[in-house]
Design a protein around this motif. Structure first.
Motif, PDB file in Angstrom:
ATOM      1  N   GLU A   1       0.867  -1.177   0.000  1.00 12.61           N
ATOM      2  CA  GLU A   1       0.000   0.000   0.000  1.00 12.61           C
ATOM      3  C   GLU A   1       0.906   1.230   0.000  1.00 12.61           C
ATOM      4  O   GLU A   1       1.758   1.361   0.883  1.00 12.61           O
ATOM      5  CB  GLU A   1      -0.874   0.041   1.246  1.00 12.61           C
ATOM      6  CG  GLU A   1      -1.907  -1.049   1.388  1.00 12.61           C
ATOM      7  CD  GLU A   1      -2.695  -0.846   2.666  1.00 12.61           C
ATOM      8  OE1 GLU A   1      -3.595   0.005   2.695  1.00 12.61           O
ATOM      9  OE2 GLU A   1      -2.368  -1.528   3.654  1.00 12.61           O
TER      10      GLU A   1
ATOM     11  N   ALA B   1       1.175   5.622  -0.878  1.00 13.64           N
ATOM     12  CA  ALA B   1       0.661   6.916  -1.310  1.00 13.64           C
ATOM     13  C   ALA B   1       1.826   7.890  -1.318  1.00 13.64           C
ATOM     14  O   ALA B   1       2.693   7.841  -0.438  1.00 13.64           O
ATOM     15  CB  ALA B   1      -0.443   7.413  -0.387  1.00 13.64           C
TER      16      ALA B   1
ATOM     17  N   ARG C   1       3.038  12.117  -2.684  1.00 13.24           N
ATOM     18  CA  ARG C   1       2.788  13.396  -3.342  1.00 13.24           C
ATOM     19  C   ARG C   1       4.134  14.089  -3.534  1.00 13.24           C
ATOM     20  O   ARG C   1       4.961  14.115  -2.604  1.00 13.24           O
ATOM     21  CB  ARG C   1       1.899  14.302  -2.517  1.00 13.24           C
ATOM     22  CG  ARG C   1       0.527  13.781  -2.231  1.00 13.24           C
ATOM     23  CD  ARG C   1      -0.393  13.807  -3.438  1.00 13.24           C
ATOM     24  NE  ARG C   1      -1.763  13.554  -3.012  1.00 13.24           N
ATOM     25  CZ  ARG C   1      -2.244  12.349  -2.713  1.00 13.24           C
ATOM     26  NH1 ARG C   1      -1.455  11.290  -2.815  1.00 13.24           N
ATOM     27  NH2 ARG C   1      -3.487  12.194  -2.314  1.00 13.24           N
TER      28      ARG C   1
ATOM     29  N   SER D   1      -5.137   4.102   5.979  1.00 13.39           N
ATOM     30  CA  SER D   1      -4.442   3.790   4.742  1.00 13.39           C
ATOM     31  C   SER D   1      -3.374   4.843   4.463  1.00 13.39           C
ATOM     32  O   SER D   1      -3.497   5.996   4.912  1.00 13.39           O
ATOM     33  CB  SER D   1      -5.421   3.749   3.572  1.00 13.39           C
ATOM     34  OG  SER D   1      -5.901   5.061   3.284  1.00 13.39           O
TER      35      SER D   1
ATOM     36  N   GLU E   1      -2.896   6.486   1.819  1.00 15.67           N
ATOM     37  CA  GLU E   1      -3.525   7.625   1.133  1.00 15.67           C
ATOM     38  C   GLU E   1      -4.184   8.572   2.134  1.00 15.67           C
ATOM     39  O   GLU E   1      -4.055   9.801   2.022  1.00 15.67           O
ATOM     40  CB  GLU E   1      -4.555   7.112   0.124  1.00 15.67           C
ATOM     41  CG  GLU E   1      -5.295   8.204  -0.619  1.00 15.67           C
ATOM     42  CD  GLU E   1      -4.382   9.075  -1.464  1.00 15.67           C
ATOM     43  OE1 GLU E   1      -4.655  10.286  -1.566  1.00 15.67           O
ATOM     44  OE2 GLU E   1      -3.383   8.557  -2.016  1.00 15.67           O
ATOM     45  N   SER E   2      -4.878   8.032   3.123  1.00 14.67           N
ATOM     46  CA  SER E   2      -5.517   8.871   4.139  1.00 14.67           C
ATOM     47  C   SER E   2      -4.483   9.623   4.968  1.00 14.67           C
ATOM     48  O   SER E   2      -4.695  10.783   5.334  1.00 14.67           O
ATOM     49  CB  SER E   2      -6.387   8.009   5.059  1.00 14.67           C
ATOM     50  OG  SER E   2      -7.473   7.442   4.344  1.00 14.67           O
TER      51      SER E   2
ATOM     52  N   ARG F   1      -3.004  12.482   2.845  1.00 17.02           N
ATOM     53  CA  ARG F   1      -4.007  13.541   2.714  1.00 17.02           C
ATOM     54  C   ARG F   1      -4.127  14.342   4.012  1.00 17.02           C
ATOM     55  O   ARG F   1      -4.205  15.582   3.988  1.00 17.02           O
ATOM     56  CB  ARG F   1      -5.357  12.939   2.342  1.00 17.02           C
ATOM     57  CG  ARG F   1      -6.405  13.983   1.986  1.00 17.02           C
ATOM     58  CD  ARG F   1      -7.749  13.361   1.681  1.00 17.02           C
ATOM     59  NE  ARG F   1      -7.638  12.335   0.654  1.00 17.02           N
ATOM     60  CZ  ARG F   1      -7.960  11.064   0.858  1.00 17.02           C
ATOM     61  NH1 ARG F   1      -8.376  10.657   2.044  1.00 17.02           N
ATOM     62  NH2 ARG F   1      -7.849  10.201  -0.131  1.00 17.02           N
TER      63      ARG F   1
END
Length: 222
Positions: free
Chosen positions: A10, A12, A14, A192, A194-195, A198
Motif C-alpha cells: 500500500e 501513497a 505526493r 491507509s 492515502e488517508s 491527505r
C-alpha cells in the motif's frame, strides 16, 4: 507510479515542486521473491537545473535497482554512473533506498545523507532510519553502507519526505517542523497510506505554509 507494485504494497505519495519542475523524486521496483524496492531523493536545489539532474538519477536508478542485489550496492552503482555529471554541475543529492523482504521480516536500506526516513510501528514511537553515508556528490563509492531493521509486515509504516516539507514556514516565520509532521502521522497511523498523506497535507495547508522548496511525502505499508 505506485501501480508498478501491483498490490505488493500500500503506497501513497505526493511530489509538489516549488516551481513548474523540481528536483525531488521517488520510484519503486519489484525485485522478485516478494521483495520490493523504494527510492526517494532530493537534489540540493530546485527548478530546471535540479529537474535535469533528477531525471538523470531516475533513469540510472531504474537500471541499477534491478541489476544490483543490495541497497548499498545499488546506491554505489548509481553514484558511479552519475558522479561525472554531479561534479560538472557542482550539485549533490540526498537519497534513501530501501528493499523490503516481507518473508524475512526485514527492511534493508542505504541512506546517502537523507535524514527524513522513519519506521512508524502500529504503536510506540517512530524510529528514525539514520543516514548510512554522505549525500551523493559528497561521498565516494567506499563510504556507502547498508543497515537492516526488523519489519512487521502489514503493520509498520515507512515514511519518507524531503526537507522542503518540514522547513516550509507560515506567515509568522514558524516552520512546520518534523515533530508536528510525526505527530500527525502517528495520529493517523492505523489508516491507509492515502488517508495519512491527505491528512498531513491538509494540516500543512491549515498551518499556512508558504513553500520555497520542493515538498515530497511518501507513506508505504507492506
Amino acid at each position: 507510479s505506485p501501480s508498478v507494485l501491483q498490490g505488493a504494497a500500500e503506497v501513497a505519495a505526493r511530489c509538489l515542486p516549488a516551481e513548474s519542475v523540481g528536483g525531488d523524486f521517488y520510484t519503486f521496483s519489484r525485485l522478485g521473491r516478494g521483495r520490493v524496492g523504494v527510492m526517494l531523493g532530493d537534489v540540493a536545489s530546485h527548478g530546471f537545473s535540479a529537474a535535469l539532474v533528477m531525471a538523470l538519477v531516475m533513469a540510472a536508478a531504474g537500471i541499477h535497482a534491478v541489476a544490483e542485489s543490495t541497497a548499498d550496492e545499488t546506491l554505489t552503482a548509481l553514484l558511479d554512473s552519475i558522479s561525472g555529471e554531479l561534479a560538472r554541475t557542482e550539485m549533490h543529492l540526498s537519497v534513501f533506498y530501501g528493499v523490503f523482504d516481507p518473508t524475512a521480516g526485514l527492511l534493508s536500506y542505504a541512506s546517502a545523507g537523507h535524514q527524513h526516513g522513519f519506521r512508524v510501528p502500529r504503536s510506540g514511537l517512530p524510529e528514525r532510519l539514520e543516514a548510512t553515508a554522505p549525500p551523493l556528490g559528497l561521498s565516494s563509492s567506499g563510504t556507502i553502507h547498508r543497515r537492516e531493521v526488523p519489519w512487521v509486515a502489514g503493520s509498520d509504516l515507512l515514511v519518507l519526505w524531503t526537507d522542503g516539507l518540514v522547513e516550509a514556514r507560515n506567515e509568522s516565520g514558524e516552520p512546520y517542523g518534523e515533530q508536528r509532521l510525526l505527530e500527525r502521522i502517528s495520529v493517523h497511523r492505523g489508516e491507509s497510506p492515502e488517508s495519512i498523506v491527505r491528512a498531513v497535507l491538509e494540516d500543512t495547508e491549515s498551518f499556512g505554509v508558504q513553500p520555497v522548496d520542493d515538498r515530497t511525502l511518501l507513506v508505504m505499508r507492506i
